[in-house]
Scaffold this motif. Structure first.
Motif, PDB file in Angstrom:
ATOM      1  N   VAL A  41       0.826  -1.207   0.000  1.00  0.00           N
ATOM      2  CA  VAL A  41       0.000   0.000   0.000  1.00  0.00           C
ATOM      3  C   VAL A  41       0.863   1.261   0.000  1.00  0.00           C
ATOM      4  O   VAL A  41       0.485   2.289  -0.553  1.00  0.00           O
ATOM      5  CB  VAL A  41      -0.970  -0.007   1.202  1.00  0.00           C
ATOM      6  N   VAL A  42       2.051   1.171   0.589  1.00  0.00           N
ATOM      7  CA  VAL A  42       2.969   2.313   0.629  1.00  0.00           C
ATOM      8  C   VAL A  42       3.752   2.415  -0.682  1.00  0.00           C
ATOM      9  O   VAL A  42       3.898   3.503  -1.248  1.00  0.00           O
ATOM     10  CB  VAL A  42       3.918   2.204   1.837  1.00  0.00           C
ATOM     11  N   ARG A  43       4.246   1.297  -1.171  1.00  0.00           N
ATOM     12  CA  ARG A  43       4.976   1.320  -2.444  1.00  0.00           C
ATOM     13  C   ARG A  43       4.115   1.887  -3.567  1.00  0.00           C
ATOM     14  O   ARG A  43       4.606   2.589  -4.450  1.00  0.00           O
ATOM     15  CB  ARG A  43       5.460  -0.082  -2.824  1.00  0.00           C
ATOM     16  N   ALA A  44       2.824   1.599  -3.521  1.00  0.00           N
ATOM     17  CA  ALA A  44       1.922   2.061  -4.571  1.00  0.00           C
ATOM     18  C   ALA A  44       1.785   3.568  -4.588  1.00  0.00           C
ATOM     19  O   ALA A  44       1.482   4.164  -5.633  1.00  0.00           O
ATOM     20  CB  ALA A  44       0.548   1.418  -4.394  1.00  0.00           C
ATOM     21  N   GLN A  45       2.025   4.229  -3.456  1.00  0.00           N
ATOM     22  CA  GLN A  45       1.822   5.673  -3.367  1.00  0.00           C
ATOM     23  C   GLN A  45       3.119   6.472  -3.251  1.00  0.00           C
ATOM     24  O   GLN A  45       3.098   7.696  -3.377  1.00  0.00           O
ATOM     25  CB  GLN A  45       0.918   5.985  -2.171  1.00  0.00           C
ATOM     26  N   ALA A  46       4.228   5.807  -2.973  1.00  0.00           N
ATOM     27  CA  ALA A  46       5.496   6.507  -2.783  1.00  0.00           C
ATOM     28  C   ALA A  46       6.084   6.974  -4.113  1.00  0.00           C
ATOM     29  O   ALA A  46       5.892   6.338  -5.150  1.00  0.00           O
ATOM     30  CB  ALA A  46       6.493   5.599  -2.066  1.00  0.00           C
ATOM     31  N   THR A  47       6.823   8.078  -4.069  1.00  0.00           N
ATOM     32  CA  THR A  47       7.554   8.532  -5.255  1.00  0.00           C
ATOM     33  C   THR A  47       8.590   7.493  -5.649  1.00  0.00           C
ATOM     34  O   THR A  47       8.706   7.125  -6.822  1.00  0.00           O
ATOM     35  CB  THR A  47       8.269   9.866  -4.968  1.00  0.00           C
ATOM     36  N   TRP A  48       9.375   7.055  -4.668  1.00  0.00           N
ATOM     37  CA  TRP A  48      10.399   6.032  -4.859  1.00  0.00           C
ATOM     38  C   TRP A  48      10.219   4.948  -3.805  1.00  0.00           C
ATOM     39  O   TRP A  48       9.600   5.181  -2.759  1.00  0.00           O
ATOM     40  CB  TRP A  48      11.804   6.618  -4.675  1.00  0.00           C
ATOM     41  N   SER A  49      10.810   3.779  -4.058  1.00  0.00           N
ATOM     42  CA  SER A  49      10.828   2.722  -3.051  1.00  0.00           C
ATOM     43  C   SER A  49      12.197   2.057  -3.026  1.00  0.00           C
ATOM     44  O   SER A  49      12.728   1.684  -4.078  1.00  0.00           O
ATOM     45  CB  SER A  49       9.759   1.665  -3.336  1.00  0.00           C
ATOM     46  N   VAL A  50      12.750   1.949  -1.819  1.00  0.00           N
ATOM     47  CA  VAL A  50      13.960   1.153  -1.600  1.00  0.00           C
ATOM     48  C   VAL A  50      13.479  -0.253  -1.263  1.00  0.00           C
ATOM     49  O   VAL A  50      12.883  -0.478  -0.216  1.00  0.00           O
ATOM     50  CB  VAL A  50      14.819   1.721  -0.460  1.00  0.00           C
ATOM     51  N   ARG A  51      13.727  -1.185  -2.162  1.00  0.00           N
ATOM     52  CA  ARG A  51      13.194  -2.526  -2.008  1.00  0.00           C
ATOM     53  C   ARG A  51      14.209  -3.522  -1.467  1.00  0.00           C
ATOM     54  O   ARG A  51      13.846  -4.521  -0.868  1.00  0.00           O
ATOM     55  CB  ARG A  51      12.666  -3.028  -3.355  1.00  0.00           C
ATOM     56  N   VAL A  52      15.491  -3.261  -1.725  1.00  0.00           N
ATOM     57  CA  VAL A  52      16.537  -4.248  -1.436  1.00  0.00           C
ATOM     58  C   VAL A  52      17.613  -3.695  -0.504  1.00  0.00           C
ATOM     59  O   VAL A  52      18.016  -4.342   0.461  1.00  0.00           O
ATOM     60  CB  VAL A  52      17.198  -4.738  -2.749  1.00  0.00           C
ATOM     61  N   GLY A  53      18.109  -2.513  -0.802  1.00  0.00           N
ATOM     62  CA  GLY A  53      19.277  -1.971  -0.124  1.00  0.00           C
ATOM     63  C   GLY A  53      18.963  -1.212   1.141  1.00  0.00           C
ATOM     64  O   GLY A  53      17.878  -1.337   1.728  1.00  0.00           O
ATOM     65  N   GLY A  54      19.941  -0.411   1.574  1.00  0.00           N
ATOM     66  CA  GLY A  54      19.822   0.359   2.802  1.00  0.00           C
ATOM     67  C   GLY A  54      19.339   1.776   2.536  1.00  0.00           C
ATOM     68  O   GLY A  54      19.088   2.185   1.395  1.00  0.00           O
ATOM     69  N   LEU A  55      19.242   2.547   3.623  1.00  0.00           N
ATOM     70  CA  LEU A  55      18.762   3.932   3.521  1.00  0.00           C
ATOM     71  C   LEU A  55      19.726   4.819   2.720  1.00  0.00           C
ATOM     72  O   LEU A  55      19.313   5.844   2.174  1.00  0.00           O
ATOM     73  CB  LEU A  55      18.565   4.509   4.919  1.00  0.00           C
ATOM     74  N   ASP A  56      20.981   4.408   2.621  1.00  0.00           N
ATOM     75  CA  ASP A  56      21.930   5.198   1.838  1.00  0.00           C
ATOM     76  C   ASP A  56      21.624   5.140   0.334  1.00  0.00           C
ATOM     77  O   ASP A  56      22.180   5.932  -0.437  1.00  0.00           O
ATOM     78  CB  ASP A  56      23.367   4.760   2.117  1.00  0.00           C
ATOM     79  N   THR A  57      20.723   4.239  -0.071  1.00  0.00           N
ATOM     80  CA  THR A  57      20.264   4.221  -1.460  1.00  0.00           C
ATOM     81  C   THR A  57      19.692   5.576  -1.858  1.00  0.00           C
ATOM     82  O   THR A  57      19.917   6.057  -2.983  1.00  0.00           O
ATOM     83  CB  THR A  57      19.195   3.135  -1.648  1.00  0.00           C
ATOM     84  N   VAL A  58      18.985   6.212  -0.939  1.00  0.00           N
ATOM     85  CA  VAL A  58      18.376   7.522  -1.220  1.00  0.00           C
ATOM     86  C   VAL A  58      19.456   8.550  -1.525  1.00  0.00           C
ATOM     87  O   VAL A  58      19.281   9.412  -2.400  1.00  0.00           O
ATOM     88  CB  VAL A  58      17.496   7.977  -0.038  1.00  0.00           C
ATOM     89  N   VAL A  59      20.569   8.476  -0.806  1.00  0.00           N
ATOM     90  CA  VAL A  59      21.686   9.395  -1.046  1.00  0.00           C
ATOM     91  C   VAL A  59      22.226   9.214  -2.459  1.00  0.00           C
ATOM     92  O   VAL A  59      22.486  10.181  -3.180  1.00  0.00           O
ATOM     93  CB  VAL A  59      22.801   9.185  -0.008  1.00  0.00           C
ATOM     94  N   ASP A  60      22.384   7.968  -2.888  1.00  0.00           N
ATOM     95  CA  ASP A  60      22.895   7.714  -4.233  1.00  0.00           C
ATOM     96  C   ASP A  60      21.925   8.202  -5.308  1.00  0.00           C
ATOM     97  O   ASP A  60      22.349   8.725  -6.334  1.00  0.00           O
ATOM     98  CB  ASP A  60      23.161   6.207  -4.415  1.00  0.00           C
ATOM     99  N   TRP A  61      20.644   8.018  -5.084  1.00  0.00           N
ATOM    100  CA  TRP A  61      19.661   8.510  -6.063  1.00  0.00           C
ATOM    101  C   TRP A  61      19.691  10.023  -6.186  1.00  0.00           C
ATOM    102  O   TRP A  61      19.423  10.574  -7.250  1.00  0.00           O
ATOM    103  CB  TRP A  61      18.258   8.034  -5.682  1.00  0.00           C
ATOM    104  N   LEU A  62      20.011  10.705  -5.080  1.00  0.00           N
ATOM    105  CA  LEU A  62      20.008  12.167  -5.079  1.00  0.00           C
ATOM    106  C   LEU A  62      21.415  12.743  -5.236  1.00  0.00           C
ATOM    107  O   LEU A  62      21.600  13.945  -5.111  1.00  0.00           O
ATOM    108  CB  LEU A  62      19.370  12.694  -3.795  1.00  0.00           C
ATOM    109  N   GLY A  63      22.375  11.890  -5.499  1.00  0.00           N
ATOM    110  CA  GLY A  63      23.765  12.341  -5.601  1.00  0.00           C
ATOM    111  C   GLY A  63      24.056  13.068  -6.893  1.00  0.00           C
ATOM    112  O   GLY A  63      25.070  13.711  -7.042  1.00  0.00           O
TER     113      GLY A  63
END
Length: 284
Positions: free
Chosen positions: A262-284
């Protein structure tokens, strides 16, 4: 040339077969390579669906997102993050229940609420707390000391946010016994959570004060943005369960972290496998 990037990350490195398969699916080669097994690659390509990224995560063990080419962490002013199963690896109430011998009953209610099957978070929390009536405060302390662990990449994410000038908010349907310490330990600027009602060293089964539900979380993001002097569109909200949808809905960028469907369906992005630092790489 599309202004959308498909950024794919795999901490252990992307093997040549996966690179070839993804490049074929996207109809183009990656923008740059990073050695034989790069951990992060970017394709200039049309946006892909959440279902496609779900399939890639399942088949190739990668995290992927549609990222506007010009977007960076410094475009935001506030990072708001949930605690249970997001900043930390566990559900704190479930762990308290486990130590008290009540985990199955409490965890069943937690799961139903996270999936959105119990629509009213206040109801789910009230039911779980009632089951914990009489549990000693010493067990809560034991859970904090022995079982609380940060999610992978949590400290990297927070450090990157601070370096980019963002304020940080920890907002949780959990309890101040944990959030207060995490705020001090990790340097959060703001923290909101529920408060246990404890009498003579034991839980009464009730919660003190207003319950931190989805609406409260949304208002916490708005309030912090007002104090900072920015719009909620300049906030990033990260969570995993239905109770996080309120703040994710008001933030400019929402990220589901190992989230329920239900959250993945509404989120802009979803980290499915890795850690929270994935967000840093996406915004790097």
């Amino acid at each position: 040339m599309p202004d959308n990037l498909i950024i794919v990350r795999k901490a252990s490195g992307l093997d040549p077969d996966t690179l070839h398969t993804l490049s074929t699916a996207l109809g183009t080669a990656p923008e740059r390579m990073g050695g034989e097994r790069p951990t992060l690659l970017r394709w200039q390509a049309a946006p892909q669906s959440s279902a496609t990224f779900d399939a890639w995560a399942e088949e190739y063990g990668v995290d992927a997102a549609n990222v506007p080419a010009s977007l960076s962490l410094a475009d935001f002013r506030l990072l708001a993050i949930d605690m249970d199963s997001t900043l930390v690896t566990m559900e704190t109430l479930d762990e308290i229940a486990d130590v008290a011998g009540l985990k199955a009953e409490v965890a069943a209610i937690t799961e139903a609420a996270m999936r959105g099957e119990i629509r009213d978070f206040t109801e789910s929390l009230t039911r779980r707390m009632a089951l914990l009536q009489g549990v000693g405060e010493d067990l809560i302390e034991r859970v904090y000391r022995e079982r609380l662990h940060l999610s992978p990449g949590a400290e990297v994410l927070l450090a990157a946010a601070r370096a980019a000038g963002l304020k940080t908010l920890l907002v949780s349907g959990g309890f101040t016994h944990f959030t207060d310490r995490l705020k001090e330990q990790l340097g959060f600027d703001y923290a909101f959570a529920n408060q246990f009602d404890i009498v003579d060293g034991r839980l009464t089964g009730r919660v003190l004060g207003p319950i931190v539900d989805g609406a409260f979380k949304a208002q916490a993001v708005r309030q912090c943005c007002a104090e900072i002097g920015c719009a909620p569109s300049q906030a990033i909200a990260i969570g995993d369960g239905a109770n996080d949808l309120g703040m994710m809905g008001v933030a400019g960028l929402s990220v589901g972290y190992h989230a329920k469907p239900v959250v993945r369906a509404q989120a802009t992005w979803s980290v499915r496998v890795g850690g929270l630092d994935t967000v840093v790489d996406w915004l790097g």
